[in-house]
Design an enzyme around this catalytic site. Structure first.
Site, PDB file in Angstrom:
ATOM      1  N   GLY A  17      26.703  42.649  35.463  1.00  0.00           N
ATOM      2  CA  GLY A  17      27.769  42.134  36.163  1.00  0.00           C
ATOM      3  C   GLY A  17      28.872  41.657  35.393  1.00  0.00           C
ATOM      4  O   GLY A  17      28.785  40.959  34.404  1.00  0.00           O
ATOM      5  N   ASP A 135      22.925  34.809  34.077  1.00  0.00           N
ATOM      6  CA  ASP A 135      21.348  34.620  34.008  1.00  0.00           C
ATOM      7  C   ASP A 135      20.742  34.019  32.880  1.00  0.00           C
ATOM      8  O   ASP A 135      19.106  33.181  33.450  1.00  0.00           O
ATOM      9  CB  ASP A 135      20.445  36.180  34.389  1.00  0.00           C
ATOM     10  CG  ASP A 135      21.324  36.854  35.460  1.00  0.00           C
ATOM     11  OD1 ASP A 135      21.422  36.781  35.949  1.00  0.00           O
ATOM     12  OD2 ASP A 135      20.625  37.707  35.259  1.00  0.00           O
ATOM     13  N   ARG A 170      16.885  20.801  59.159  1.00  0.00           N
ATOM     14  CA  ARG A 170      16.708  22.122  59.009  1.00  0.00           C
ATOM     15  C   ARG A 170      15.339  21.839  57.815  1.00  0.00           C
ATOM     16  O   ARG A 170      16.137  21.393  56.987  1.00  0.00           O
ATOM     17  CB  ARG A 170      17.363  22.585  59.604  1.00  0.00           C
ATOM     18  CG  ARG A 170      17.844  23.537  60.323  1.00  0.00           C
ATOM     19  CD  ARG A 170      19.127  24.507  60.178  1.00  0.00           C
ATOM     20  NE  ARG A 170      19.358  24.318  61.913  1.00  0.00           N
ATOM     21  CZ  ARG A 170      20.226  25.088  62.328  1.00  0.00           C
ATOM     22  NH1 ARG A 170      21.326  25.153  61.691  1.00  0.00           N
ATOM     23  NH2 ARG A 170      20.400  25.057  63.959  1.00  0.00           N
ATOM     24  N   MET A 177      20.732  34.205  42.391  1.00  0.00           N
ATOM     25  CA  MET A 177      20.774  34.807  41.272  1.00  0.00           C
ATOM     26  C   MET A 177      19.698  34.587  39.976  1.00  0.00           C
ATOM     27  O   MET A 177      19.827  33.058  40.088  1.00  0.00           O
ATOM     28  CB  MET A 177      21.380  35.740  41.055  1.00  0.00           C
ATOM     29  CG  MET A 177      21.856  37.133  41.987  1.00  0.00           C
ATOM     30  SD  MET A 177      23.443  37.393  41.459  1.00  0.00           S
ATOM     31  CE  MET A 177      23.992  38.780  42.848  1.00  0.00           C
ATOM     32  N   ARG A 179      18.040  37.373  37.956  1.00  0.00           N
ATOM     33  CA  ARG A 179      16.682  38.603  38.183  1.00  0.00           C
ATOM     34  C   ARG A 179      15.521  38.396  37.283  1.00  0.00           C
ATOM     35  O   ARG A 179      14.922  36.696  38.287  1.00  0.00           O
ATOM     36  CB  ARG A 179      17.053  39.114  36.509  1.00  0.00           C
ATOM     37  CG  ARG A 179      18.329  40.365  36.789  1.00  0.00           C
ATOM     38  CD  ARG A 179      18.669  41.015  36.056  1.00  0.00           C
ATOM     39  NE  ARG A 179      19.312  42.614  36.113  1.00  0.00           N
ATOM     40  CZ  ARG A 179      19.435  43.385  35.010  1.00  0.00           C
ATOM     41  NH1 ARG A 179      19.612  43.180  33.675  1.00  0.00           N
ATOM     42  NH2 ARG A 179      20.130  44.314  35.903  1.00  0.00           N
ATOM     43  N   HIS A 279      26.783  37.828  45.441  1.00  0.00           N
ATOM     44  CA  HIS A 279      27.529  37.585  43.913  1.00  0.00           C
ATOM     45  C   HIS A 279      28.815  36.748  44.150  1.00  0.00           C
ATOM     46  O   HIS A 279      29.146  36.148  43.182  1.00  0.00           O
ATOM     47  CB  HIS A 279      28.668  38.946  44.555  1.00  0.00           C
ATOM     48  CG  HIS A 279      27.959  39.995  43.988  1.00  0.00           C
ATOM     49  ND1 HIS A 279      26.718  40.579  45.384  1.00  0.00           N
ATOM     50  CD2 HIS A 279      27.762  40.464  43.312  1.00  0.00           C
ATOM     51  CE1 HIS A 279      25.807  41.175  44.960  1.00  0.00           C
ATOM     52  NE2 HIS A 279      25.944  41.617  43.195  1.00  0.00           N
ATOM     53  N   VAL A 280      28.393  35.514  45.346  1.00  0.00           N
ATOM     54  CA  VAL A 280      29.238  34.201  44.961  1.00  0.00           C
ATOM     55  C   VAL A 280      29.203  33.704  44.089  1.00  0.00           C
ATOM     56  O   VAL A 280      30.147  32.863  42.927  1.00  0.00           O
ATOM     57  CB  VAL A 280      29.007  32.909  46.405  1.00  0.00           C
ATOM     58  CG1 VAL A 280      29.589  32.287  46.230  1.00  0.00           C
ATOM     59  CG2 VAL A 280      29.743  34.239  47.982  1.00  0.00           C
ATOM     60  N   GLN A 281      28.160  33.760  43.851  1.00  0.00           N
ATOM     61  CA  GLN A 281      27.575  33.146  42.363  1.00  0.00           C
ATOM     62  C   GLN A 281      28.386  33.636  41.128  1.00  0.00           C
ATOM     63  O   GLN A 281      28.716  32.865  40.003  1.00  0.00           O
ATOM     64  CB  GLN A 281      25.907  33.136  41.724  1.00  0.00           C
ATOM     65  CG  GLN A 281      25.818  31.995  43.292  1.00  0.00           C
ATOM     66  CD  GLN A 281      24.058  33.060  43.190  1.00  0.00           C
ATOM     67  OE1 GLN A 281      22.965  32.246  42.348  1.00  0.00           O
ATOM     68  NE2 GLN A 281      23.532  33.932  43.695  1.00  0.00           N
ATOM     69  N   ARG A 282      28.494  34.625  41.053  1.00  0.00           N
ATOM     70  CA  ARG A 282      29.738  35.312  40.105  1.00  0.00           C
ATOM     71  C   ARG A 282      31.059  34.780  39.748  1.00  0.00           C
ATOM     72  O   ARG A 282      31.841  35.597  38.822  1.00  0.00           O
ATOM     73  CB  ARG A 282      29.360  36.889  39.801  1.00  0.00           C
ATOM     74  CG  ARG A 282      27.860  37.050  39.241  1.00  0.00           C
ATOM     75  CD  ARG A 282      27.680  38.401  38.475  1.00  0.00           C
ATOM     76  NE  ARG A 282      28.253  39.714  39.164  1.00  0.00           N
ATOM     77  CZ  ARG A 282      27.699  41.115  39.382  1.00  0.00           C
ATOM     78  NH1 ARG A 282      26.219  40.480  39.331  1.00  0.00           N
ATOM     79  NH2 ARG A 282      28.278  41.642  39.687  1.00  0.00           N
TER      80      ARG A 282
END
Ligand code: F6P
Length: 349
Positions: A17, A135, A170, A177, A179, A279-282
């Site tokens: 990734g 990760d 709420r 993410m 893994r 994928h915003v995290q990457r």
């Protein structure tokens, strides 16, 4: 210091990734390699696939100028496994020879560096690894580059989700993410003040989570943030699914966040929403800390090439950059220690 050899032709590839900081490492390997050792560099495109299919570009000083702050990888990436079968392995060896390389620097996580380790140990390829992954699950190093950026992105997202959670009373479930490890969930949850964090290393206690939500509401706190790592197993058979070339489940497609949201909604009746950060995290620009770590790793990798320290990976221990055998880095996953999770628990609820 090890032995210094003459100027070399060095291949660089990025596998797995994409991850913030990859370009900063590429830049450092090239700049330090050229300026200190007179090395020449070749960029291998799309990870191991480029070695199999002879896709490469020359990498000079100009090519690595202006990329320090750029996310992703200028060399592109893939999850191609060069050890898929004997024929593919032979193609990788031929690719290395065909490019006339003296050394290869592989930037990757468990899969890319696992392949690098075996290409070195079983086939003698002169490879050096650089530990990349958001990760943070690689052994042999305290931290991987990209992790700090991912935690920063998730923490910022939790801050934003708090706004809606509070305004609408709420429960907001945030799937992140990581893994099979919960590093991103735990650190971003701690930093973002999450009310509950679920990680794969810790058996999920759904009744405890529901009790916590009820208790908060009883105290007049009508909103909650629940962070769940994508690898959490809710024991409903959902762990089966689509596999990548290295045999890993594509976890984000299996929706643990959605299932947890449904459980909470049904059990409590509270208005519940689920956000899958995906994928915003990457994506995007690396944090300053990741740029510096990537620069230090890239510098060490260039030195390791010159010193002939093949079959090893650049590593951070404390605040010192060092190197460890690749086999040590990929032997076991670096999981979140129990006491670190216990540190977070008093802040739940
Ligand atoms: O290893 C990095 C990572 O982002 C994991 O956190 C995630 O499970 C996986 O890659 C997603 O892979 P892909 O981008 O192939 O969907």
């Amino acid at each position: 210091m090890g032995r210094y050899v003459q100027a070399m032709r060095v291949g660089i590839l990025t596998g797995g990734g994409d991850c913030p900081g990859l370009n900063a490492v590429i830049r450092a390997v090239v700049k330090v390699g050229v300026r200190r050792f007179g090395h020449e560099h070749v960029g291998i495109l799309h990870g191991w696939r480029g070695l199999l299919e002879h896709e490469s570009i020359p990498l000079g000083m100009r090519d690595v100028s202006g990329i320090l702050d750029r996310g992703g990888t200028i060399l592109k990436s893939s999850r191609t496994n060069p050890l898929r079968d004997a024929e593919t392995t032979q193609k990788a060896l031929d690719g290395f020879a065909g490019l006339g390389l003296d050394a290869l620097v592989a930037l990757g996580g468990e899969d890319t560096l696992g392949a690098a380790s075996r290409l070195h140990s079983d086939h003698g390829l002169p490879i050096i690894g650089v530990p990349k992954t958001i990760d943070n699950d690689l052994s042999g190093t305290d931290v991987t580059f990209g992790f700090d950026t991912a935690v920063q992105i998730v923490c910022g997202s939790i801050d934003r989700l708090h706004t809606t959670a509070e305004s609408h009373d709420r429960v907001m479930v945030v799937e992140v993410m990581g893994r099979h490890t919960g590093w991103i969930a735990l650190e971003s949850g701690l930093a973002g003040g999450a009310d509950y964090i679920l990680i794969p290393e810790h058996q999920p206690d759904v009744p405890a989570l529901l009790e916590m939500l009820h208790a908060r509401h009883a105290r007049g706190l009508d909103y909650s943030i629940v962070v769940v790592s994508e690898g959490v197993d809710l024991s409903d058979g959902s762990a089966d699914g689509d596999l990548d070339e290295f045999g890993h489940a594509r976890l984000a497609q299996q929706g643990v966040g959605d299932r947890l949201g449904a459980i909470i909604r049904e059990a409590t009746g509270f208005d519940t929403r689920v956000t899958v950060l995906g994928h915003v995290q990457r994506g995007g620009t690396p944090t300053a800390r990741d740029r510096i770590l990537a620069t230090r790793f890239g510098t060490r990798a260039a030195e390791m090439v010159a010193e002939g320290l093949f079959g090893r990976m650049a590593s951070l221990r404390g605040n010192t950059i060092t190197d460890v055998p690749l086999a040590e880095a990929v032997g076991t996953l670096k999981t979140v220690p129990d006491d670190y999770y216990r540190l977070a628990q008093p802040f739940f609820g």
